[in-house]
Scaffold this active site. Structure first.
Site, short mmCIF file in Angstrom:
data_model
loop_
_atom_site.label_atom_id
_atom_site.label_comp_id
_atom_site.label_asym_id
_atom_site.label_seq_id
_atom_site.Cartn_x
_atom_site.Cartn_y
_atom_site.Cartn_z
N CYS C 131 0.83 -1.20 0.00
CA CYS C 131 0.00 0.00 0.00
C CYS C 131 0.86 1.24 0.00
O CYS C 131 1.99 1.24 0.47
CB CYS C 131 -0.88 0.00 1.23
SG CYS C 131 -1.85 -1.47 1.27
N THR C 194 -0.66 -8.97 -5.62
CA THR C 194 -1.11 -8.85 -7.02
C THR C 194 -0.19 -7.96 -7.85
O THR C 194 0.51 -7.10 -7.33
CB THR C 194 -2.54 -8.28 -7.06
OG1 THR C 194 -2.56 -7.06 -6.31
CG2 THR C 194 -3.54 -9.24 -6.46
N GLY C 245 -2.09 -17.62 -8.13
CA GLY C 245 -2.59 -18.63 -9.05
C GLY C 245 -2.51 -20.06 -8.56
O GLY C 245 -2.55 -20.98 -9.36
C1 FMN Z 1 -10.43 -9.89 -4.33
C2 FMN Z 1 -9.06 -9.88 -3.74
C3 FMN Z 1 -8.81 -9.19 -2.56
C4 FMN Z 1 -7.53 -9.16 -2.01
N1 FMN Z 1 -7.34 -8.49 -0.85
C5 FMN Z 1 -6.11 -8.51 -0.27
C6 FMN Z 1 -5.89 -7.89 0.98
O1 FMN Z 1 -6.80 -7.32 1.58
N2 FMN Z 1 -4.65 -7.95 1.50
C7 FMN Z 1 -3.62 -8.59 0.90
O2 FMN Z 1 -2.51 -8.62 1.44
N3 FMN Z 1 -3.80 -9.21 -0.27
C8 FMN Z 1 -5.02 -9.18 -0.88
N4 FMN Z 1 -5.21 -9.83 -2.08
C9 FMN Z 1 -4.07 -10.52 -2.70
C10 FMN Z 1 -4.11 -12.03 -2.40
O3 FMN Z 1 -3.98 -12.26 -1.03
C11 FMN Z 1 -2.97 -12.76 -3.15
O4 FMN Z 1 -1.73 -12.26 -2.71
C12 FMN Z 1 -3.06 -12.56 -4.65
O5 FMN Z 1 -4.40 -12.52 -5.05
C13 FMN Z 1 -2.34 -13.67 -5.42
O6 FMN Z 1 -2.88 -14.93 -5.16
P1 FMN Z 1 -4.03 -15.62 -6.07
O7 FMN Z 1 -3.56 -15.53 -7.48
O8 FMN Z 1 -4.15 -17.00 -5.54
O9 FMN Z 1 -5.26 -14.81 -5.85
C14 FMN Z 1 -6.49 -9.85 -2.64
C15 FMN Z 1 -6.74 -10.57 -3.82
C16 FMN Z 1 -8.00 -10.59 -4.38
C17 FMN Z 1 -8.22 -11.36 -5.64
#
Ligand code: FMN
Ligand code: FAD
Ligand code: FAD
Ligand code: FMN
Ligand code: FES
Ligand code: FES
Lengths: 311, 260, 311, 260
Positions: C131, C194, C245
């Site tokens: 952030c 992300t 992913g």
């Molecule tokens: C809808 C959404 C909300 C997320 N909110 C947060 C969050 O509040 N804090 C955080 O550290 N990461 C947040 N992330 C990131 C996830 O924790 C993760 O690091 C990222 O999505 C990659 O993993 P994935 O591809 O399995 O989703 C968010 C991801 C998504 C998709």
């Protein structure tokens, strides 16, 4: 009345904004049976280096979700053979030819620029700065504004040809790098090269590419590429060639709205060898359907209201 | 150079030879007419947007002028999706691609060595040899009897066909390469053609070299463009890297530098 | 004999290496009908801040090729409500609870750490440093080793709880950032958050997210995430929680081979709400099929021969 | 809280009402039994690995205890893939989700206002009202006559049904909201329920407020989890953001802060 697809970028007139992305289309010859090369906005040739390069051992590619990894390793026959074997063919096609070059040191780039300046019929030089700078301990030129500035500046002094700098997305601030390129005399920037990635085979425990890492391309990276195009377009006044997952006219429109003047098609050529041509036709239809006269009226026209922090 | 076509080919027939192995007949006058034994087609499998690459399959048989077949085994997502096509669906095909098995005009005898689904391109070759009146022997190896695909076709086309199965359910119990010395001695082929797993190809190559017989093998590499443009599909040869999709997939065995 | 799935990370004992990724699983409550929460390795809660946050306007998400963009904007009810409303539920579940925190300034993180230290039943704190740092002109903490070091160091002094630092992939060198985190006292790192992306609607010319940008997640970014896990695992001796992913056991194996001790499931929860449980079962089957006794025997076991430059 | 199921529901029937609009009947005792009017199911559309999100669809009708229907229009990739399911295929469904239309026990009259495929949840509601002996009127708006889906069902269940079409091919020529004043005056409903495009809902809300009639509307937001966990699907209300998937999709009209 047909809409006008022509654009100008880095002083080159293109009859439409659709190019081939370096390394995915050879020098066009291999696609000649399937694609009317004359219809392309420009052909960007595969990266050429001063000396021939053998490239990496196979496997050099693998498929990933909506993308692929490649580690070709800059296999090419070197600038001499390129000028001798490929340029005559490219000249005959009759569309602007953009030659993509890379080197291990600034002096390689400079020498390549000099050589290409005297060839004739080279419309522009694209500097691939994603490769490791051997002198700087293997760090890619494109990762540091200082190195980018140095290599672009040196090329600028070495050639009168338009210079396009192709930026790597593997940086914290692509705008910083783009600014360095523009400051050093780049006429345009290409965004983006591949994102470094890796994939491991759960059976063999080996990386799916012999070289371990590779570059991620294709639709998977499109949101990253569109974002980077927009970031650079917002901050700098430099023409942009957008690429990264461009497969059809609607993808191209996304890049153009974000600020690209032209787009390049890479990975999409593999599943649809006629992707470039289909894209050109689709772009024309898009403009007709919306009653627009010129593709230039789309450039940078994204309607951004908010731009809140994301996290 | 020969023309390359990209077209939507209608599925005229589909057989599941054994679970997970399919033969699909595709309508295309262009490809069928242009095809030579050893060439392949590059097929867009599945409808998902996440199929980024085509999949290469040897041309297995040419049928009456306007159709051809591929024979494939389901090994992953692409072949699985392809196995789900239905009659009269259209399949997006690019081809014919690559070089082909070289058949010298004066060739009079040959030996074919097939391993597993490596039989696919050798049936087209067998057909061609037969129509050119080249007498050939063949060794076909498989894990088990029911995987000796097209054995009867070989029988019909060739002079004598030797089967091997790893479980002994048919023919010699063992591998195709177990019989190769013996069959060479018996048939004195002028030339050997082979397709199958890389380990098998290497043994075939070594034996051919020992006997001083010309040998051509068809190899597999992951491919992106299939056209010679992207340099994905290199094979190490004595002259450096060469492209499986364009300089190959058929190489003279002695050219290849095999992995240790 | 059943294989042993247990791992230790940052001093926490997990019965298996499968966590939820922050922000994709709420505090678990919403999934309780569908997922036997007790079976999870750990629950990582949605980012909590000192004060409540409203978050971004909708639309907050959109689908992209094999991925999605999100710009939730850290909507949460603040640490007080979190401790009061969510912690009692989380405690009752009986699996390690990892609380993810974020702030506008170092002092926010410090205060959050203090508050959480006294709650009890918090197994670890995950610092979301993706952030913007308001004082540093909106640059994300996680983009600069100096800022990371500062925030992690301050948190280290503020709490005895294990600290996990969640790194952003939007940097040139993730190893540099990870090194700073470890140097300042991080017990583990989470990789990756992300990737910043953007998508534009070709009909409305507006970004598909109200906030313009968003974070790309899902299978599309997996090759990037696996690469970063491997880079960090190769250079540093720090436990890694891999994510980006992860959808099934084979994806998890990829991350573990690359060097992750545990994995987190994010976006995959949306298409398959039982993804975590299916993954745990699949991991067990994977080990059984290979006659392996413990998942720990997979950690970092990728067979890297070459690692040629890619470009 | 009510249970939420995630299951593979067999396709028992599939109708294409007009080109691009489908009604699919799915077998699930659990969901069918638990469902309330206004709730939705979250559906995994298509088989491609690149479908990252489910798609939400209102429960359109509950059928004899063990099945329910959805009615949807093809607007993009997800709905297109869903329209390709075949009889006896299984569809991955999560539900029932969300809140429901509130039907006070003593309700005696109501007005339903449907726009386009917004009719989908209102048929389930109409059924329920009918079985509870709540007398209702309805206004159904569509672009053209053939898009007045389920008009005959409404007729059968309600007291008087007013149709509007934008091209005048049936009923009043114009929009559903053109008739709303008149029908309210005529039917004096205690409550208004509405589903359709956001622009229409806003007008319905304004008119309901002007008449001082309780009004509930069902809204649409892009959704990821569908469960209240990810905070993707917020609606601006007077009390701040609320979740369309959990606090909604049905909201009291006066709660919502409409975009200008
Ligand atoms: C809808 C959404 C909300 C997320 N909110 C947060 C969050 O509040 N804090 C955080 O550290 N990461 C947040 N992330 C990131 C996830 O924790 C993760 O690091 C990222 O999505 C990659 O993993 P994935 O591809 O399995 O989703 C968010 C991801 C998504 C998709
Ligand atoms: C010239 C040539 C001819 C071939 N002919 C036949 C044939 O006639 N019958 C047959 O069954 N198979 C044949 N193969 C192998 C066939 O291409 C693969 O089995 C197929 O690509 C696997 O795709 P998949 O998506 O199911 O597997 P996945 O493993 O999911 O594929 C992932 C990626 O790896 C590539 N890949 C995987 N295995 C191979 C392989 N062995 N060779 C090349 N690329 C591979 C795929 O194309 C894809 O890009 C041939 C390969 C080549 C190069
Ligand atoms: C609670 C609820 C109930 C619904 N009920 C119905 C119904 O009964 N019948 C019907 O035809 N449609 C209904 N919709 C709308 C339906 O969900 C969308 O038409 C569908 O998601 C479009 O998916 P797509 O992949 O075809 O479109 P695309 O535009 O390709 O979808 C891209 C993404 O946007 C989302 N999206 C697109 N349009 C909408 C929308 N209007 N609302 C929410 N998300 C959207 C998709 O889910 C997907 O994530 C409902 C929506 C909600 C929120
Ligand atoms: C197989 C392959 C080879 C590539 N070779 C080069 C190259 O030689 N020089 C270069 O600048 N970029 C090279 N690229 C990168 C592309 O030009 C392009 O920047 C990138 O792939 C993103 O576009 P895409 O998603 O449309 O493929 C290559 C990409 C691929 C997939
Ligand atoms: S597959 Fe592209 S060169 Fe062979
Ligand atoms: S869709 Fe996840 S909270 Fe509503």
């Amino acid at each position: 009345m047909k809409p006008d697809l022509s654009v100008e970028i880095a002083g080159i007139q293109l009859k439409n904004p659709v190019m081939t992305a370096s390394g995915t289309f050879g020098c066009g010859r291999e696609y000649a049976d399937l694609v009317d090369l004359k219809k392309l906005g420009a052909i960007v040739a595969k990266t050429v280096t001063l000396e021939p390069r053998k490239g990496n051992p196979p496997p050099r590619i693998c498929e990933t979700p909506s993308g692929m990894l490649n580690a070709i390793g800059l296999q090419n026959e070197g600038i001499d053979r390129f000028i001798e074997k490929e340029m005559p063919f490219l000249k005959k096609v009759g569309v602007p030819v953009i030659v993509n070059i890379a080197g291990d040191a600034v002096s390689d780039y400079v020498e390549l620029c000099r050589r290409l300046s005297s060839v004739g019929d080279v419309a522009a030089i694209e500097l691939n700065v994603s490769c490791p700078n051997v002198k700087a301990g293997g760090i890619a030129f494109g990762m540091h504004p200082g190195l980018v500035s140095e290599v672009v500046g040196a090329c600028r002094r070495a050639t009168g040809l338009p210079l396009i700098v192709k930026l790597t997305p593997n940086v914290g601030s692509v705008v910083g790098i783009a600014r360095a390129a523009v400051g050093a005399g780049a006429d345009a920037v290409s965004l983006i090269n591949t994102v470094i990635g890796m994939s491991i085979d759960h059976n063999t425990f080996q990386p799916r590419l012999a070289s371990g890492f590779g570059g991620l391309s294709g639709p998977a990276i499109r949101p990253i590429a569109v974002r980077m195009v927009w970031e650079v377009a917002r901050e700098l006044d430099v023409p942009i060639i957008g690429m990264g997952g461009v497969g059809d006219a609607l993808d191209a429109v996304e890049f153009i709205l974000a600020g690209a003047t032209a787009v390049a098609v890479g990975t999409a050529n593999f599943i649809n060898p006629r992707a470039t041509i289909d894209l050109i036709d689709g772009l024309e239809e898009f403009l007709i359907a919306r009653g627009m006269d010129s593709v230039r009226d789309l450039v940078g026209k994204v309607k951004m209201d908010g731009s809140s922090p994301t996290c | 150079m020969n023309a390359i076509y990209r077209l939507q080919a209608e599925v005229l027939n589909k057989e599941e030879l054994i679970p997970g192995v399919f033969r699909i007949k595709l309508f295309s006058e262009e490809i069928s007419r242009a095809a030579k034994p050893g060439q392949f087609v590059h097929v867009a499998c599945g409808k998902g947007r996440d199929f980024i690459l085509r999949r290469p399959f040897s041309i297995h048989r040419r049928l009456s002028g306007n159709a051809f077949e591929i024979l494939f085994q389901v090994v992953g997502r692409g072949t699985e999706a392809l196995s789900e096509v239905r009659l009269h669906d259209f399949v997006d095909v690019l081809g014919p691609l690559g070089n082909s098995f070289e058949i010298p005009p004066d060739l009079s005898s040959a030996l074919l060595v097939a391993g597993g689904v490596g039989i696919a391109p050798l049936i087209f070759l067998a057909d061609e040899l037969n129509s050119r009146k080249v007498r050939f022997y063949a060794i076909q190896g498989a894990t088990t009897q029911q995987r000796l695909f097209c054995y009867m076709d070989l029988k019909r086309l060739g002079r004598q066909i030797f089967a091997t199965t790893e479980d002994g359910t048919a023919g010699h119990c063992g591998r195709a390469t177990d019989l190769i010395h013996e069959v060479i001695k018996k048939s004195a082929p002028e030339r050997i053609y082979s397709c199958g797993p890389e380990g098998m190809l290497k043994v075939v190559a070594d034996v051919a070299a020992a006997f001083g017989i010309d040998c051509q093998v068809s190899v597999e590499r992951r491919m992106a463009c299939g056209l010679g443009a992207c340099l994905s599909c290199v094979c190490q040869t004595r002259d450096g890297y060469r492209l499986a999709c364009k300089d190959g997939p058929v190489f003279r065995a002695e050219e290849l530098s095999w992995k240790a």
